[in-house]
Design a protein around this motif. Structure first.
Motif, PDB file in Angstrom:
ATOM      1  N   LYS A 109       0.840  -1.198   0.000  1.00 55.36           N
ATOM      2  CA  LYS A 109       0.000   0.000   0.000  1.00 55.36           C
ATOM      3  C   LYS A 109       0.879   1.254   0.000  1.00 55.36           C
ATOM      4  O   LYS A 109       0.579   2.248  -0.670  1.00 55.36           O
ATOM      5  CB  LYS A 109      -0.908   0.013   1.233  1.00 55.36           C
ATOM      6  CG  LYS A 109      -2.071  -0.956   1.178  1.00 55.36           C
ATOM      7  CD  LYS A 109      -2.926  -0.748   2.415  1.00 55.36           C
ATOM      8  CE  LYS A 109      -4.075  -1.714   2.483  1.00 55.36           C
ATOM      9  NZ  LYS A 109      -4.873  -1.514   3.721  1.00 55.36           N
ATOM     10  N   LYS A 110       1.986   1.188   0.758  1.00 54.13           N
ATOM     11  CA  LYS A 110       2.929   2.312   0.766  1.00 54.13           C
ATOM     12  C   LYS A 110       3.535   2.508  -0.622  1.00 54.13           C
ATOM     13  O   LYS A 110       3.731   3.653  -1.059  1.00 54.13           O
ATOM     14  CB  LYS A 110       4.033   2.069   1.799  1.00 54.13           C
ATOM     15  CG  LYS A 110       3.577   2.139   3.237  1.00 54.13           C
ATOM     16  CD  LYS A 110       4.742   1.878   4.187  1.00 54.13           C
ATOM     17  CE  LYS A 110       4.288   1.883   5.636  1.00 54.13           C
ATOM     18  NZ  LYS A 110       5.406   1.574   6.565  1.00 54.13           N
ATOM     19  N   ASN A 111       3.832   1.401  -1.312  1.00 54.94           N
ATOM     20  CA  ASN A 111       4.384   1.522  -2.660  1.00 54.94           C
ATOM     21  C   ASN A 111       3.376   2.161  -3.610  1.00 54.94           C
ATOM     22  O   ASN A 111       3.747   2.938  -4.496  1.00 54.94           O
ATOM     23  CB  ASN A 111       4.816   0.151  -3.181  1.00 54.94           C
ATOM     24  CG  ASN A 111       6.217  -0.226  -2.744  1.00 54.94           C
ATOM     25  OD1 ASN A 111       6.898   0.552  -2.081  1.00 54.94           O
ATOM     26  ND2 ASN A 111       6.661  -1.420  -3.105  1.00 54.94           N
ATOM     27  N   ILE A 112       2.116   1.821  -3.450  1.00 53.30           N
ATOM     28  CA  ILE A 112       1.072   2.453  -4.270  1.00 53.30           C
ATOM     29  C   ILE A 112       1.040   3.956  -4.002  1.00 53.30           C
ATOM     30  O   ILE A 112       0.978   4.773  -4.938  1.00 53.30           O
ATOM     31  CB  ILE A 112      -0.304   1.813  -3.985  1.00 53.30           C
ATOM     32  CG1 ILE A 112      -0.334   0.374  -4.513  1.00 53.30           C
ATOM     33  CG2 ILE A 112      -1.415   2.632  -4.625  1.00 53.30           C
ATOM     34  CD1 ILE A 112      -1.586  -0.398  -4.112  1.00 53.30           C
ATOM     35  N   GLU A 113       1.087   4.344  -2.728  1.00 54.32           N
ATOM     36  CA  GLU A 113       1.082   5.758  -2.368  1.00 54.32           C
ATOM     37  C   GLU A 113       2.322   6.462  -2.917  1.00 54.32           C
ATOM     38  O   GLU A 113       2.237   7.590  -3.431  1.00 54.32           O
ATOM     39  CB  GLU A 113       1.030   5.906  -0.846  1.00 54.32           C
ATOM     40  CG  GLU A 113      -0.285   5.447  -0.220  1.00 54.32           C
ATOM     41  CD  GLU A 113      -0.233   5.464   1.298  1.00 54.32           C
ATOM     42  OE1 GLU A 113       0.798   5.911   1.851  1.00 54.32           O
ATOM     43  OE2 GLU A 113      -1.221   5.039   1.923  1.00 54.32           O
TER      44      GLU A 113
END
Length: 271
Positions: free
Chosen positions: A183-187
């Motif tokens: 999810k952090k990578n998506i952000e």
């Protein structure tokens, strides 16, 4: 563990004449996002450490000490499905890894697929293990399509996290919610796409690549291999060297519309 059990030097020597570079999945060395530590993460050949990690995970050997056992007591087997007619040697690479993984007790089964079947099975998330060449590794494409480290694609390049990608693409209505790190990578990627600050974009890109190097969402074998191209001796204006890859549309960057055939000086002259 399975990454440490891949002898990339052997694969490079046998299939690429020693001309490629053993490495993980990451951007090419000329990229502004590149760091050597990303390319070398868990890429050394260390079957002893691989076995230690598998022991630590509780994957016991069978009574003959030949194969690892799953928690249900069955032989640990991975089915590798790959596009048989691809431009990279996916089958021969699989054959070498099959022998290498046998040393750590993992049974790898190779299953070549036609193009039509591959797309259907990859898109349907029906594959245990597949393969894709890392085509988005230059500064032209990585910021727009970091599909090997961000779950934002399905099918061929999104095989490693198809259901996570569906979750993202559907706004959480389909698929499965990914782990917090992804999810952090998506952000990071969403900020990376919109920022006008180049330093901030590079920082975010390196954070994505660091996450890939630490977690190995995808596992690399070799990369940056030269691609020999045969050119007839009277075809002129062809560069001696060019960057070559899917994201550059292969030879398009060499402007083939400016190639020309030089006529012979004499009728008897041959090339």
């Amino acid at each position: 563990a399975v990454s440490l059990a891949i002898d990339r030097e052997e694969i490079n020597r046998v299939l690429y004449f020693g001309k490629a570079i053993p490495r993980q999945v990451t951007v090419i060395p000329s990229s502004n996002y590149y760091k050597e530590e990303f390319a070398k993460a868990y890429a050394q050949y260390d079957p002893e450490e691989a076995n230690r990690l598998l022991d630590e995970m509780g994957l016991k050997w069978d009574k003959n000490h030949e194969w690892r056992l799953r928690p249900d007591g069955k032989k640990l087997t991975i089915i590798y499905e790959y596009f048989a007619a691809g431009e990279t040697p996916l089958g021969p690479i699989g054959e070498l890894i099959k022998d290498q993984w046998k040393k750590i007790g993992i049974n790898l089964i190779l299953k070549p697929l036609s193009s039509e079947l591959m797309w259907a099975r990859y898109e349907g998330n029906e594959v245990q293990m597949g393969a894709c060449w890392c085509a988005n590794a230059s500064d032209m494409s990585f910021p727009l399509y970091p599909d090997f480290a961000v779950p934002m694609a399905t099918g061929f390049s999104g095989l490693w996290g198809g259901l996570w990608s569906r979750w993202y693409l559907s706004g959480g209505k389909e698929g499965e919610e990914p782990p917090e790190e992804l999810k952090k990578n998506i952000e990071r990627w969403e900020k990376m796409k919109t920022t006008m600050d180049e330093e901030e974009r590079i920082r975010l890109g390196k954070e994505i690549l660091r996450s890939e190097a630490e977690n190995l969402w995808t596992i690399g074998v070799v990369g940056v291999a030269p691609v020999p191209i045969i050119v007839k001796s009277n075809l002129r204006n062809v560069p001696k060297e060019i960057p070559f890859g899917w994201d550059l549309y292969f030879s398009t960057i060499a402007h083939p519309e400016q190639y020309f055939l030089k006529p012979p000086l004499f009728e008897s002259q041959k090339y």
